[in-house]
Design a protein around this motif. Sequence first.
Motif, PDB file in Angstrom:
ATOM      1  N   LYS A  93      34.980  33.034  58.359  1.00  0.00           N
ATOM      2  CA  LYS A  93      36.331  33.581  58.495  1.00  0.00           C
ATOM      3  C   LYS A  93      36.508  34.418  59.737  1.00  0.00           C
ATOM      4  O   LYS A  93      37.620  34.707  60.146  1.00  0.00           O
ATOM      5  N   GLY A  94      35.406  34.849  60.344  1.00  0.00           N
ATOM      6  CA  GLY A  94      35.482  35.671  61.542  1.00  0.00           C
ATOM      7  C   GLY A  94      34.435  36.761  61.488  1.00  0.00           C
ATOM      8  O   GLY A  94      33.386  36.592  60.869  1.00  0.00           O
ATOM      9  N   VAL A  95      34.748  37.883  62.132  1.00  0.00           N
ATOM     10  CA  VAL A  95      33.838  39.022  62.153  1.00  0.00           C
ATOM     11  C   VAL A  95      34.605  40.282  61.794  1.00  0.00           C
ATOM     12  O   VAL A  95      35.828  40.331  61.909  1.00  0.00           O
ATOM     13  N   LEU A  96      33.868  41.285  61.361  1.00  0.00           N
ATOM     14  CA  LEU A  96      34.483  42.595  61.182  1.00  0.00           C
ATOM     15  C   LEU A  96      33.546  43.643  61.746  1.00  0.00           C
ATOM     16  O   LEU A  96      32.341  43.435  61.847  1.00  0.00           O
ATOM     17  N   ASN A  97      34.146  44.730  62.165  1.00  0.00           N
ATOM     18  CA  ASN A  97      33.384  45.845  62.710  1.00  0.00           C
ATOM     19  C   ASN A  97      33.178  46.822  61.568  1.00  0.00           C
ATOM     20  O   ASN A  97      34.091  47.524  61.170  1.00  0.00           O
ATOM     21  N   LEU A  98      31.973  46.830  61.037  1.00  0.00           N
ATOM     22  CA  LEU A  98      31.664  47.670  59.883  1.00  0.00           C
ATOM     23  C   LEU A  98      30.712  48.776  60.324  1.00  0.00           C
ATOM     24  O   LEU A  98      29.540  48.522  60.605  1.00  0.00           O
ATOM     25  N   ARG A  99      31.247  49.982  60.432  1.00  0.00           N
ATOM     26  CA  ARG A  99      30.465  51.148  60.846  1.00  0.00           C
ATOM     27  C   ARG A  99      29.714  50.880  62.158  1.00  0.00           C
ATOM     28  O   ARG A  99      28.514  51.156  62.281  1.00  0.00           O
ATOM     29  N   GLY A 100      30.421  50.264  63.106  1.00  0.00           N
ATOM     30  CA  GLY A 100      29.858  50.020  64.428  1.00  0.00           C
ATOM     31  C   GLY A 100      29.026  48.762  64.563  1.00  0.00           C
ATOM     32  O   GLY A 100      28.522  48.469  65.633  1.00  0.00           O
TER      33      GLY A 100
ATOM     34  N   VAL B 100      29.054  44.655  64.321  1.00  0.00           N
ATOM     35  CA  VAL B 100      29.902  43.464  64.226  1.00  0.00           C
ATOM     36  C   VAL B 100      29.186  42.471  63.312  1.00  0.00           C
ATOM     37  O   VAL B 100      28.059  42.056  63.591  1.00  0.00           O
ATOM     38  N   THR B 101      29.852  42.128  62.200  1.00  0.00           N
ATOM     39  CA  THR B 101      29.233  41.327  61.159  1.00  0.00           C
ATOM     40  C   THR B 101      30.033  40.057  60.912  1.00  0.00           C
ATOM     41  O   THR B 101      31.239  40.127  60.663  1.00  0.00           O
ATOM     42  N   PRO B 102      29.400  38.865  60.974  1.00  0.00           N
ATOM     43  CA  PRO B 102      30.112  37.629  60.640  1.00  0.00           C
ATOM     44  C   PRO B 102      30.431  37.595  59.143  1.00  0.00           C
ATOM     45  O   PRO B 102      29.662  38.104  58.322  1.00  0.00           O
ATOM     46  N   ILE B 103      31.574  36.992  58.810  1.00  0.00           N
ATOM     47  CA  ILE B 103      32.036  36.942  57.421  1.00  0.00           C
ATOM     48  C   ILE B 103      32.167  35.487  56.982  1.00  0.00           C
ATOM     49  O   ILE B 103      32.855  34.691  57.626  1.00  0.00           O
ATOM     50  N   VAL B 104      31.506  35.151  55.852  1.00  0.00           N
ATOM     51  CA  VAL B 104      31.510  33.799  55.299  1.00  0.00           C
ATOM     52  C   VAL B 104      32.257  33.804  53.974  1.00  0.00           C
ATOM     53  O   VAL B 104      31.987  34.641  53.105  1.00  0.00           O
ATOM     54  N   ASP B 105      33.213  32.880  53.815  1.00  0.00           N
ATOM     55  CA  ASP B 105      33.940  32.711  52.555  1.00  0.00           C
ATOM     56  C   ASP B 105      33.109  31.775  51.674  1.00  0.00           C
ATOM     57  O   ASP B 105      33.000  30.582  51.961  1.00  0.00           O
ATOM     58  N   LEU B 106      32.507  32.311  50.605  1.00  0.00           N
ATOM     59  CA  LEU B 106      31.639  31.485  49.765  1.00  0.00           C
ATOM     60  C   LEU B 106      32.399  30.379  49.051  1.00  0.00           C
ATOM     61  O   LEU B 106      31.850  29.307  48.818  1.00  0.00           O
ATOM     62  N   ARG B 107      33.660  30.616  48.683  1.00  0.00           N
ATOM     63  CA  ARG B 107      34.445  29.541  48.054  1.00  0.00           C
ATOM     64  C   ARG B 107      34.506  28.338  48.989  1.00  0.00           C
ATOM     65  O   ARG B 107      34.255  27.211  48.592  1.00  0.00           O
ATOM     66  N   GLU B 108      34.855  28.597  50.233  1.00  0.00           N
ATOM     67  CA  GLU B 108      34.973  27.513  51.203  1.00  0.00           C
ATOM     68  C   GLU B 108      33.607  26.902  51.523  1.00  0.00           C
ATOM     69  O   GLU B 108      33.477  25.699  51.677  1.00  0.00           O
ATOM     70  N   ARG B 109      32.588  27.729  51.589  1.00  0.00           N
ATOM     71  CA  ARG B 109      31.236  27.234  51.878  1.00  0.00           C
ATOM     72  C   ARG B 109      30.764  26.260  50.812  1.00  0.00           C
ATOM     73  O   ARG B 109      30.094  25.276  51.094  1.00  0.00           O
ATOM     74  N   PHE B 110      31.125  26.539  49.548  1.00  0.00           N
ATOM     75  CA  PHE B 110      30.725  25.687  48.435  1.00  0.00           C
ATOM     76  C   PHE B 110      31.703  24.545  48.182  1.00  0.00           C
ATOM     77  O   PHE B 110      31.504  23.753  47.272  1.00  0.00           O
ATOM     78  N   GLY B 111      32.789  24.464  48.957  1.00  0.00           N
ATOM     79  CA  GLY B 111      33.765  23.406  48.757  1.00  0.00           C
ATOM     80  C   GLY B 111      34.633  23.622  47.524  1.00  0.00           C
ATOM     81  O   GLY B 111      35.148  22.672  46.948  1.00  0.00           O
TER      82      GLY B 111
ATOM     83  N   VAL C 154      25.226  39.560  57.400  1.00  0.00           N
ATOM     84  CA  VAL C 154      26.419  38.744  57.212  1.00  0.00           C
ATOM     85  C   VAL C 154      27.173  39.249  55.987  1.00  0.00           C
ATOM     86  O   VAL C 154      26.571  39.803  55.061  1.00  0.00           O
ATOM     87  N   GLY C 155      28.493  39.065  55.982  1.00  0.00           N
ATOM     88  CA  GLY C 155      29.319  39.431  54.840  1.00  0.00           C
ATOM     89  C   GLY C 155      29.728  38.179  54.077  1.00  0.00           C
ATOM     90  O   GLY C 155      30.061  37.159  54.678  1.00  0.00           O
ATOM     91  N   LEU C 156      29.708  38.260  52.749  1.00  0.00           N
ATOM     92  CA  LEU C 156      30.079  37.137  51.886  1.00  0.00           C
ATOM     93  C   LEU C 156      31.337  37.500  51.110  1.00  0.00           C
ATOM     94  O   LEU C 156      31.337  38.480  50.354  1.00  0.00           O
ATOM     95  N   ILE C 157      32.404  36.714  51.292  1.00  0.00           N
ATOM     96  CA  ILE C 157      33.636  36.958  50.541  1.00  0.00           C
ATOM     97  C   ILE C 157      33.496  36.334  49.157  1.00  0.00           C
ATOM     98  O   ILE C 157      33.196  35.147  49.029  1.00  0.00           O
ATOM     99  N   VAL C 158      33.693  37.160  48.110  1.00  0.00           N
ATOM    100  CA  VAL C 158      33.594  36.707  46.726  1.00  0.00           C
ATOM    101  C   VAL C 158      34.852  37.146  45.978  1.00  0.00           C
ATOM    102  O   VAL C 158      35.562  38.054  46.411  1.00  0.00           O
ATOM    103  N   ASP C 159      35.115  36.498  44.835  1.00  0.00           N
ATOM    104  CA  ASP C 159      36.306  36.841  44.051  1.00  0.00           C
ATOM    105  C   ASP C 159      36.222  38.248  43.472  1.00  0.00           C
ATOM    106  O   ASP C 159      37.216  38.959  43.405  1.00  0.00           O
TER     107      ASP C 159
END
Length: 155
Positions: free
Chosen positions: A49-56, A58-69, A91-96
Motif C-alpha cells: 500500500k505504500g510506506v509510512l513514517n513511524l517514529r522516524g 520509513v516502513t513499507p505497508i502490506v495489505d494482508l487481505r490483498e496479499r492473500f487474494g 514491515v507493517g501488516l494491515i489487518v481487520d
Amino acid sequence: MTEMLDQKEMKVIVFQLIDKEYAIGVDVVQSIEKLLTITRVPKTPPYVKGVLNLRGVVTPIVDLRERFGLEAKEMDDSTRIIIVTLPEFEVGLIVDAANDVIDIPVGSIEPQPGVVGTVESEFISGVAKIDKRLLVMLNLEKVLEPVKRGTSDEF
C-alpha cells in the motif's frame, strides 16, 4: 523464531482477516498501530500500500487481505497495522482487527493442512486448536518473500 515459555507455550498476537483468526509470534511484533497516513509508492505490487513514517523509520505497508487474494474491505476504526521486525527489515501488516495476545501450548499446533487450491495455503506454517478457536499460524518469511527480494518493481 518464536518465543517459547518453558518450551511448552508460545506467545502470539491474534488478528483477524474476514472471519478467520491468524497468529504470529510476539517476538517479531514491534507494535500495533491504528490506521495512519500511508504514502503510496509507484511501481510496487498492489498489496504493498505504500510506506509510512513511524517514529522516524520509513516502513513499507502490506495489505494482508490483498496479499492473500481476499475480498477488499473498507478500512475502519478496528483496522490495525501490525509492525513486524524480521532480521533484514521492518514491515507493517494491515489487518481487520488485532484481537489479543495469548499463550498457545506448542502441542496444540499442527502442521500446515494439505489444503489444495487456497491462495493463502503457501503462507501457513501450521494451525493451532485452542478450545473452540482455530488459529492459522502465519509463516512471515513466505508472506513477505516477494517484498524483500528487492527487484525494481517490488519492495
